[in-house]
Write an enzyme that holds these catalytic residues in place. Sequence first.
Site: not given
Length: 326
Positions: A181, A222, A226
Site C-alpha cells: 500500500h 503491517h 514494513d
Amino acid sequence: MSIYIAREATKLWRKVGAETTVELQLLFENWRLLLAGLVFQYVHGLAARGVHYLHRPGPILQDLGFMALPELGKDKSYLSETVFTSIFLTFVLWSFHPFIYHSKRFYTVLLWRRVLAFLVASQFLRIITFYSTQLPGPNYHCREGSKLATLPPPNNVLEVLLINFPRGILFGCGDLIFSSHMIFTLVFVRTYHKYGSKRLIKLFAWLMAIMQSLLIIASRKHYSVDVVVAWYTVNLVVFFIDKNLPEMPDRTSGSSLLPVSAKDKDDRSEEEVHKPEKDSKLKEELHKLLNGNTVDSTDRRQRGQMNGKLGEDMNHALNDANPNGT
C-alpha cells in the site's frame, strides 16, 4: 445560453478527440513497456499468494508503533483501505485530466510508463524481501486461531494461478516487508509532486501519505518496519530510476502535439534550426511595413509609377472640368 453551452461542448469534444489521437500514437509506441508493467502486477499478486502458503502464525512481534498507536479493531480497520482507495482513484483521475483541461503538463501514456517503472522496481525488491524471511502476520486474519492464517496445499496449479482474486489479495498473509500500500501511495504522491501544479494539493498529498502510514500500523495490517522500509526504499527507487529515464516533454511551452514519427521529429528539428533566421526576417519585414516601406524594390518602383500616373490623371480631370484654368 444554449448556444454558449453548445459551442463549449464542441470545443471540449475537439480537444478530447485531438488528445486521444496523440495518446493513441504514443500508446502504439510504448504498449510493450506498459503491458509488461501491467503483467508484473499479476506476478506481484501471484508472489504474494505463494508466500501465504509458507506463512505460519505466531505471537505478534514487539513493535514500537503498536505501543504508540492504539489498535483500531476490526470494526474500524476499513479506514486504512478507505484512505488508500481515495488516493488511488484520485491519482488515476488526475492522470487523465489532460484529455479535458487546458493545463496539460504531461502526456498520460508517458506518465504511466514512468509510474509502472517505479512500481515494478519497488515490487521486485518487495518480493525478494518477504520471501527471504516470513514473519508472523499481525493482521486479524493472520493470527493464531484464524482459519485464514495458513493455506492448505493447493489441489492444482490453476488454484495458485487464479490467486483467489480478490479474496486472496485482501486476506493475504506473509507478504510483510515492505508494505505494498505504501509503494503505491508514495509513487503516486511523488509523481504528483513533480508533475502536479497545485502546491496546496501537493502538501495535502504528503499529509495523506503520513496518515496512510499511521492507519496501516493502527489497523495492524503491517509492522512499523514494513512502513519505515517502504518510505526510504520507494523514495530511493523513484529517485534513481527517474534520474536515469529520459525526461518527459513539458507541454506548458505551448506545443500541443508531440512529434511521434521520425519525419515529424526531423521537420521539428529543421524548423528549430531555421527559426532564428525566420524571426529576424519577420522582424525586418515588420519594421519596413511600419515605416511605410515594402520589402521589394520592384514593388516600390511600381507603386511610385502608379502614384505618378494617378496624380497625372487627377490633373487632366481638373483641366477638363475648368477649361479656362480657373
